[in-house]
Structures are given as structure tokens and as C-alpha cells.
Motif scaffolding. Structure first.
Motif, PDB file in Angstrom:
ATOM      1  N   ASN A   1       0.818  -1.211   0.000  1.00  0.00           N
ATOM      2  CA  ASN A   1       0.000   0.000   0.000  1.00  0.00           C
ATOM      3  C   ASN A   1       0.855   1.267   0.000  1.00  0.00           C
ATOM      4  O   ASN A   1       0.394   2.330  -0.428  1.00  0.00           O
ATOM      5  N   LEU A   2       2.076   1.156   0.506  1.00  0.00           N
ATOM      6  CA  LEU A   2       2.975   2.309   0.454  1.00  0.00           C
ATOM      7  C   LEU A   2       3.233   2.723  -0.990  1.00  0.00           C
ATOM      8  O   LEU A   2       3.185   3.906  -1.329  1.00  0.00           O
ATOM      9  N   ILE A   3       3.508   1.742  -1.836  1.00  0.00           N
ATOM     10  CA  ILE A   3       3.766   2.048  -3.248  1.00  0.00           C
ATOM     11  C   ILE A   3       2.524   2.636  -3.897  1.00  0.00           C
ATOM     12  O   ILE A   3       2.588   3.645  -4.618  1.00  0.00           O
ATOM     13  N   THR A   4       1.378   2.027  -3.624  1.00  0.00           N
ATOM     14  CA  THR A   4       0.115   2.521  -4.196  1.00  0.00           C
ATOM     15  C   THR A   4      -0.164   3.953  -3.768  1.00  0.00           C
ATOM     16  O   THR A   4      -0.515   4.817  -4.596  1.00  0.00           O
ATOM     17  N   ASN A   5      -0.002   4.244  -2.480  1.00  0.00           N
ATOM     18  CA  ASN A   5      -0.321   5.583  -1.978  1.00  0.00           C
ATOM     19  C   ASN A   5       0.686   6.628  -2.433  1.00  0.00           C
ATOM     20  O   ASN A   5       0.331   7.801  -2.620  1.00  0.00           O
TER      21      ASN A   5
END
Length: 327
Positions: free
Chosen positions: A56-60
Motif C-alpha cells: 500500500n505504500l507504493i500505491t499511496n
């Protein structure tokens, strides 16, 4: 900056050389962020190796930069946007067909993602120490800031926050608020709220609720327990360096909206100049014209690369003269 350790000799030791095979960016300056045809290329966002794996870090991060690009484009009057972004993930994360690192390293990133145990908490910040109009070192985000949507209410959307920090990093402008001195006495001996622009509205709140301003002032001093609450609905469009969380704020303060009396870092470090005035003197703005046509620029493109393990090589002199040397 290139760093080189020169090996010396000790006693009968002819030479001992330690060669460390690190990322080439530690030996060379590497590719800098470039502005071409109104778009920034080469921005590096790196996640600290101690940050646990979380996709989710990459997505956000991608969502943050995409929103920031369009917000920045409009805030700079169609001057600049983000074109190409590289996200560097740690070697400690599971391999997932990511490209391998070439010249990038966490130490040279423009934006870092890492926990922070100091007084800042989850506050995003930019390391600046070169003065007005000078580029900063990096932008810092905590993983919690990028993952916890509950923080958006206080800071505003992550894209807006990124533009605030980018202005610190790229153009050397400073904050227009002052948490340590939220009020000041103006030239007419009136107590005013430290803000930019002065058109941003709000109400004074005493211990028991909303109150007139005079109830918060005792002998030209602000009464303890009083606060100024900004209205959620505003007409003021500036300023991003003051409070980007307000939905109406879509611009930087310029000569007509800048509050020169406010005791903030922008006035102190930039000699009362507005953020837009400082930005206009930058090479980015002097060397570019507004984006042609009426269309929006394309959204940013992202490349995700993974850091590799560092290899340490030990090279020793094994000649006959070294026979009596023990390590």
C-alpha cells in the motif's frame, strides 16, 4: 560529492586496500532532477530498509504524486508538473519482478520514507539549511503518514502536502505559519493572526466557546486558553505555504496577497518577499513558459526498482613481504 578514503601504510605492511562495491551514486553525483518541457524527470523516492514491506505504500505514493502533479500545475499557472518518478524499495522486501537498481540509493533520494522518533511525529518536513531560494536536501514522510487516512483531515490530501513540501525542496521557500507565535501586533497596534493571506477567515474561541476578539486580549497580550479556528469554507485562494488543507487554497502567496507583517520564516528568511516572488526568480520559472494549449499534462509515470545487497571486497597484498603479517 565524491568521497574517497586514501589507504596508508603501517609498519612493514606494504599496502592494504579496501574496495567497497556500492551504488555508483555514492561515487558520482548521479542524475539530478531535470525540468524539460514543463515536466520534472528523475525524481527519486526511496523507502528506508527498516520499513516493513507494505504494498500500500507504493500505491499511496503513486496516488500522492499523481494528485500533486495536477495541483502543482494549476498552482504554478501551468508552468510545471511531475513527469517521471522512480520509487526505490529496500532489498529487504520480497522480490516481485522489480527492476534492479542502477545508480540510485536511499542516501541520495529526493524524498525518503522512514520512521521518525523525534518531535515531528508524523509531520512531513523538508530538510532546508541553505537559505532563501536555495534547494533543500530531501523531503521526509513517515510510513504512517502515507498509510493512515485519518491524518488527511488535519493535513489535507497527501498530494497537496507534497506540493507544499516540494516548494520547500525545489524553490527554497518557507512556512508562512508560526506555531510558536500564532498572533502578533501589527503596525496599528492591533493583534492579528499569523497567516498568509490575511483574507483567510476564522473565529476566536475562548474557554467557553466562540467569543469576540477583544475577549482574548489583555493589555495587548493574547489571553491563555484562546485559540483562532479557521473556517472550513473560505474564499481565499492563498496560500499553499500557509494552510494547504483548506479546500479553497490553490495558489502561492504573491505580491498582492502576501502578508509582510506576519512573523513567520518566509518573511524572516526571505526578507519579506512572497513565495511566488522567490519562485519566479528560480531557474525553473525563468527558463520555462506556460504549458501550451488548454489541455492538462499527462499523469506521471512510475518506475519501481529494488535495491540490491551491498558487496564488500577485501583486496590484500599476498607477496612474500606479507608472510609475517597477521590479521
Amino acid at each position: 560529492m565524491t568521497h574517497r578514503d586514501n589507504a596508508g601504510s603501517v609498519g612493514s605492511l606494504k599496502f592494504v586496500t579496501f574496495l567497497v562495491a556500492l551504488s555508483p551514486v555514492l561515487l558520482l553525483l548521479g542524475a539530478r532532477v531535470q525540468l524539460q518541457d514543463n515536466g520534472y524527470d528523475g525524481i527519486l523516492i526511496a523507502i528506508n530498509p527498516q520499513v516493513p514491506e507494505n504494498q500500500n505504500l507504493i500505491t499511496n505514493i503513486k496516488e500522492m504524486i499523481t494528485e500533486a502533479s495536477f495541483y502543482l500545475f494549476n498552482a504554478t499557472k501551468r508552468r510545471v508538473f511531475f513527469r517521471n518518478i522512480q520509487i526505490l524499495i529496500p532489498a529487504t522486501w520480497n522480490a516481485n519482478n522489480y527492476s534492479k537498481v542502477k545508480q540510485e540509493s536511499y542516501e541520495k533520494a529526493d524524498v525518503i520514507v522512514t520512521d521518525w522518533n523525534g518531535v515531528q511525529g508524523d509531520d512531513p518536513y523538508t530538510l532546508q539549511y541553505r537559505g532563501c531560494g536555495k534547494e533543500g536536501r530531501y523531503i521526509h514522510f513517515t510510513p504512517n503518514f502515507l498509510l493512515n487516512d485519518d491524518l488527511i483531515a488535519g493535513y489535507g490530501s497527501r498530494g497537496r502536502v507534497f506540493v507544499h513540501e516540494w516548494a520547500h525542496l525545489r524553490w527554497g521557500v518557507f512556512d508562512e505559519y508560526n506555531n510558536d507565535k500564532p498572533f502578533y501586533i501589527n503596525g496599528q497596534n492591533q493583534i492579528k493572526v499569523t497567516r498568509c493571506s490575511s483574507d483567510i477567515t476564522g473565529i476566536f474561541v475562548c474557554e467557553k466557546g466562540p467569543c469576540p476578539q477583544e475577549n482574548c486580549i489583555i493589555s495587548k497580550l493574547f489571553k491563555e486558553g484562546c485559540v483562532f479556528i479557521y473556517n472550513s469554507t473560505q474564499n481565499a485562494t492563498a496560500s499553499i505555504m500557509f494552510m494547504q488543507s483548506l479546500s479553497s487554497v490553490v495558489e502561492f502567496c504573491n505580491a498582492s496577497t502576501h502578508n509582510q507583517e506576519a512573523p513567520n520564516l518566509q518573511n524572516q528568511i526571505c526578507s519579506l518577499r512572497s513565495a511566488w516572488d522567490v519562485m519566479a526568480d528560480s531557474a525553473d520559472f525563468k527558463g520555462s513558459l506556460p504549458w501550451k494549449g488548454s489541455e492538462l499534462p499527462p499523469p506521471p509515470t512510475f518506475t519501481v526498482t529494488q535495491a540490491g545487497d551491498k558487496v564488500v571486497c577485501l583486496v590484500l597484498d599476498v607477496s612474500s613481504k606479507m608472510a609475517e603479517v597477521t590479521f
